[in-house]
Motif scaffolding. Structure first.
Motif, PDB file in Angstrom:
ATOM      1  N   VAL A 143       0.867  -1.187   0.142  1.00  0.00           N
ATOM      2  CA  VAL A 143       0.036  -0.144   0.043  1.00  0.00           C
ATOM      3  C   VAL A 143       0.826   1.170  -0.067  1.00  0.00           C
ATOM      4  O   VAL A 143       0.611   2.080  -0.783  1.00  0.00           O
ATOM      5  N   ARG A 144       2.026   1.201   0.974  1.00  0.00           N
ATOM      6  CA  ARG A 144       2.517   2.525   0.823  1.00  0.00           C
ATOM      7  C   ARG A 144       3.488   2.577  -0.459  1.00  0.00           C
ATOM      8  O   ARG A 144       3.617   3.758  -1.000  1.00  0.00           O
ATOM      9  N   GLN A 145       4.017   1.368  -1.203  1.00  0.00           N
ATOM     10  CA  GLN A 145       4.547   1.595  -2.566  1.00  0.00           C
ATOM     11  C   GLN A 145       3.411   2.249  -3.562  1.00  0.00           C
ATOM     12  O   GLN A 145       3.927   3.028  -4.281  1.00  0.00           O
ATOM     13  N   GLU A 146       2.327   1.709  -3.303  1.00  0.00           N
ATOM     14  CA  GLU A 146       1.218   2.184  -4.270  1.00  0.00           C
ATOM     15  C   GLU A 146       0.856   3.581  -4.228  1.00  0.00           C
ATOM     16  O   GLU A 146       0.744   4.355  -5.225  1.00  0.00           O
ATOM     17  N   MET A 147       0.792   4.071  -2.922  1.00  0.00           N
ATOM     18  CA  MET A 147       1.001   5.488  -2.534  1.00  0.00           C
ATOM     19  C   MET A 147       1.926   6.381  -2.892  1.00  0.00           C
ATOM     20  O   MET A 147       1.869   7.467  -2.815  1.00  0.00           O
TER      21      MET A 147
END
Length: 187
Positions: A143-147
């Motif tokens: 999720v942090r990577q996607e954001m």
């Protein structure tokens, strides 16, 4: 296969635990765990093994001659922070229990003599909890990577650092050379 390190200064206790874990099913939430069990009669020897091999779970006696189970599990947590931790004790010491929970984050405190079902259940629950924590960490990283909060390279560096602490750290010499062992270069 889940790797477990059993630590107790009494060889007979280790043999009993190993025998139980070989023959009895260890399952939780519909999942059965196949266990690879190692034993140590010394906390110091167990810490040396923890530096050499990864374990999913540490189970330690509370009262041992070299160091108590809480000290051992605290040191093991420094080496392998993601491993689950359980304490076995023949002594009902409330202060020790509180210390174990607060300082080490143990999963359970199990009394000796133990109830086989309770012990097997505690082991399976600790392993399931560990798997869930690791899976949640992976999902949070995605999720942090996607954001855009973290790059794939940063995630890979974190993964490598978890596998081999210090691997992402580079020590430079005054002339721009890379120092492979900074402890040897302090003269």
């Amino acid at each position: 296969m889940s790797r477990i390190l059993l630590v107790d200064d009494e060889e007979s206790i280790l043999k009993s635990l190993k025998r139980l874990l070989r023959v009895a099913p260890c399952s939780f939430g519909g999942k059965s765990y196949v266990l690879d069990i190692e034993t140590c009669t010394s906390a110091k020897a167990a810490l040396a093994r923890a530096r050499e091999e990864d374990f999913d779970l540490f189970i330690s006696d509370y009262r041992m001659p070299e160091m108590d189970g809480i000290e051992f599990l605290k040191a093991a947590k420094q080496i392998q922070p993601d491993a689950a931790r359980l304490i076995l004790s023949g002594y009902a010491d409330l202060n020790a229990l509180i210390r174990a929970v607060n300082e080490v984050g143990i999963e359970r405190f199990i009394g000796k003599p133990w109830n086989d079902y309770e012990l097997l259940s505690a082991i399976a629950q600790a392993l399931a909890h560990r798997e869930l924590l690791l899976e949640n960490r992976e999902l949070a990283n995605l999720v942090r990577q996607e954001m855009g909060d973290v790059s794939p390279e940063e995630l890979e560096a974190q993964r490598l650092e978890a596998l081999e602490p210090g691997i992402t750290e580079v020590h430079w010499g005054p002339d721009g050379s890379v120092i492979l062992d900074p402890e040897l270069d302090q003269h």
